[in-house]
Design an enzyme around this catalytic site. Structure first.
Site, mmCIF file in Angstrom:
data_model
loop_
_atom_site.group_PDB
_atom_site.id
_atom_site.type_symbol
_atom_site.label_atom_id
_atom_site.label_comp_id
_atom_site.label_asym_id
_atom_site.label_seq_id
_atom_site.Cartn_x
_atom_site.Cartn_y
_atom_site.Cartn_z
ATOM 1 N N CYS A 161 0.879 -1.254 0.304
ATOM 2 C CA CYS A 161 0.051 0.040 -0.060
ATOM 3 C C CYS A 161 0.882 1.173 0.022
ATOM 4 O O CYS A 161 1.373 1.729 0.994
ATOM 5 C CB CYS A 161 -0.687 -0.181 1.219
ATOM 6 S SG CYS A 161 -2.233 1.277 1.571
ATOM 7 N N CYS A 355 -7.702 5.529 -8.371
ATOM 8 C CA CYS A 355 -7.489 6.002 -7.092
ATOM 9 C C CYS A 355 -7.220 7.694 -7.136
ATOM 10 O O CYS A 355 -6.895 8.093 -8.114
ATOM 11 C CB CYS A 355 -6.023 5.418 -6.474
ATOM 12 S SG CYS A 355 -6.388 4.073 -5.598
ATOM 13 N N LYS A 390 -11.286 14.096 -3.792
ATOM 14 C CA LYS A 390 -11.206 13.145 -2.421
ATOM 15 C C LYS A 390 -11.771 13.553 -1.218
ATOM 16 O O LYS A 390 -12.373 12.899 -0.559
ATOM 17 C CB LYS A 390 -9.735 13.230 -1.969
ATOM 18 C CG LYS A 390 -9.133 12.407 -1.132
ATOM 19 C CD LYS A 390 -8.286 11.288 -1.747
ATOM 20 C CE LYS A 390 -8.197 10.134 -0.376
ATOM 21 N NZ LYS A 390 -7.254 9.076 -0.898
#
Ligand SMILES: Cc1cc2nc3c(=O)[nH]c(=O)nc-3n(C[C@H](O)[C@H](O)[C@H](O)COP(=O)(O)OP(=O)(O)OC[C@H]3O[C@@H](n4cnc5c(N)ncnc54)[C@H](O)[C@@H]3O)c2cc1C
Length: 427
Positions: A161, A355, A390
């Site tokens: 990650c 993402c 975001k």
């Protein structure tokens, strides 16, 4: 009547529970969530918590209320044992729970113990992997702000990650600039990736140039192919390797504040089930998200076994991110519904990566379809709109968790924010 039990009330577990409840007949089938706490924590907000931009109140949801409203039972006591032969679970409170179908969404066990001196409990580095780690890290950041000094941020060998490590470096940098303290904080990014922007994905589009440029613009130095060998109070020991895996330089990096992401493993009660997992404790699944040995056990999220995208000089893993988790959940819900209707499960997850990575006052967004290169779609862009997208993603996700809605957040909001109408084809 079937009893479907979900272990873990994180991003995967909560989503699968709401979707199962909406899909399965309420009179015929029960859905229970077993979590180790009675709140939902929105993990992607943790890098913001670590600099004080968010707190516990603004990033959690009381799930007793939200699940209850939807007719989903919650047991807030960790699972300590899974008896997969007998379809039964033992919990920390000594309760026993039996199931017809089990969905494992227990996320990662954080393997701080694999590097001496790593981690916030027995070591000297901070973490943003959980909310309480991020809160602990914020306290350490406040000490840095009182007495500025060098900072090290990154991810150790075996990590999968990487996005949150970059996010935290950029967010921290941005906060230090706001505080007019950046000039007193030399920053180094240390990563097991073979190059900046690899992200455990073999890179996405020109992620290498873009992220190198972003680090350069902010005067953040970096070390790649890095193995963090040990951490002492205020000093990180790092071996830098070449592409053949040979040590080319040994670094002793002094720090006042360090945040390093660890490698992940599967949590103990899951890893302990004979034949369920790979050697790292990740749940083995077939294309339908089912375990081959125990076909009434499904799994989604960070706890599933996925091979690395490619071999790297220093081991790296493949990230499992929100869009991929959303698609795993959708496949599981349709497959359990099919089984209950006496049909064969048909649905497969898309395993693509989409993402949004925040960079404090700007951000980087990427799309990788499929996740493993070569790909049909690779797209990587930077801009302030990503920072705003975001924030919107966080807002909608928390709203969804509170309301128990089954809206697909990525399909509905994130792609829209990226200017992509809909992913018609994943192939
Ligand atoms: C800091 C950070 C930021 C991230 N940011 C993003 C992002 O911006 N976008 C993105 O797409 N992805 C992001 N990810 C990746 C991924 O989406 C998240 O890690 C996500 O939380 C994974 O969801 P999950 O359901 O698999 O695991 P989790 O959300 O970690 O949930 C697992 C749950 O299971 C519980 N549990 C564990 N063991 C037991 C047990 N024995 N009994 C009961 N409960 C148990 C845990 O306490 C936890 O509540 C991020 C990851 C990290 C670490």
């Amino acid at each position: 009547m079937a009893h479907v039990v979900v272990i873990g009330a994180g991003i995967g577990g909560m989503t699968v529970a709401y979707d199962l409840r909406a899909e399965l007949d309420k009179k015929q089938h029960r859905v229970t969530v077993i979590g180790d706490k009675d709140i939902f924590e929105f993990t992607p907000s943790n890098p913001w918590v670590a600099v004080g931009w968010r707190d516990r109140k603004t990033t959690t949801v009381d799930i007793k209320k939200s699940l209850g409203k939807k007719g989903i039972e919650l047991i807030a006591s960790a699972v300590t044992k899974i008896d997969a032969e007998q379809n039964s679970l033992t919990l920390m409170n000594e309760q026993s729970v039996s199931y017809d179908y089990l969905v494992i969404t227990t996320g990662p066990k954080l393997a701080f113990d694999e590097v001496p001196g790593l981690g916030p409990h027995n070591g000297h580095t901070q973490s943003v992997c959980t909310l309480s780690h991020a809160e602990h890290s914020f306290e350490n950041f406040k000490a840095l702000s009182k007495e500025p000094g060098p900072v090290v941020v990154g991810a150790v060998q075996g990590a999968s990650c990487f996005g949150p490590a970059y996010e935290y470096a950029f967010i921290l940098e941005s906060e230090l600039r706001k505080r007019k303290q950046r000039d007193r904080v030399p920053m180094t990014f240390v990563t097991s990736e073979p190059y900046i922007g690899h992200l455990g994905l073999g890179g996405v589009g020109d992620s290498k140039s873009l992220l190198e440029s972003a680090l350069r613009k902010r005067h953040i130095k970096w070390i790649t192919n890095a193995k963090t060998t040990r951490v002492e109070d205020g000093v990180m020991h790092v071996d830098e390797h070449d592409d053949a895996g040979q040590v080319i330089r040994q670094h002793e990096l002094p720090f006042k504040h360090a945040m390093m992401l660890p490698a992940f493993k599967g949590v103990d009660p899951v890893a302990a089930v004979e034949g369920l997992c790979n050697p790292r404790g990740f749940v083995l699944i077939d294309g339908k998200q089912r375990n081959p040995k125990y076909p009434n056990i499904y799994s989604a999220g960070v706890c599933v076994a996925i091979p690395p995208v490619e071999q790297t000089p220093i081991p790296t893993g493949t990230p499992k991110t929100g869009y991929m988790i959303e698609s795993m959940v959708t496949a599981i819900v349709h497959n359990i519904a099919a089984e209950l209707a006496g049909k064969e499960p048909q649905e497969t997850a898309t395993w693509s990566a989409i993402c949004l990575a925040d960079m404090g006052d700007t951000g980087a967004a990427f799309v990788a379809i499929p996740q493993i290169p070569p790909r049909n779609v690779t797209w990587f862009k930077e801009g302030k709109w990503v920072h705003l997208a975001k924030i919107a993603y966080e807002k909608y996700f928390l709203k969804k968790m509170k309301a128990g809605s089954t809206e697909p957040i990525y399909e509905k909001y994130t792609l829209k924010a990226m200017g992509i109408k809909r992913l018609k084809s994943e192939g």
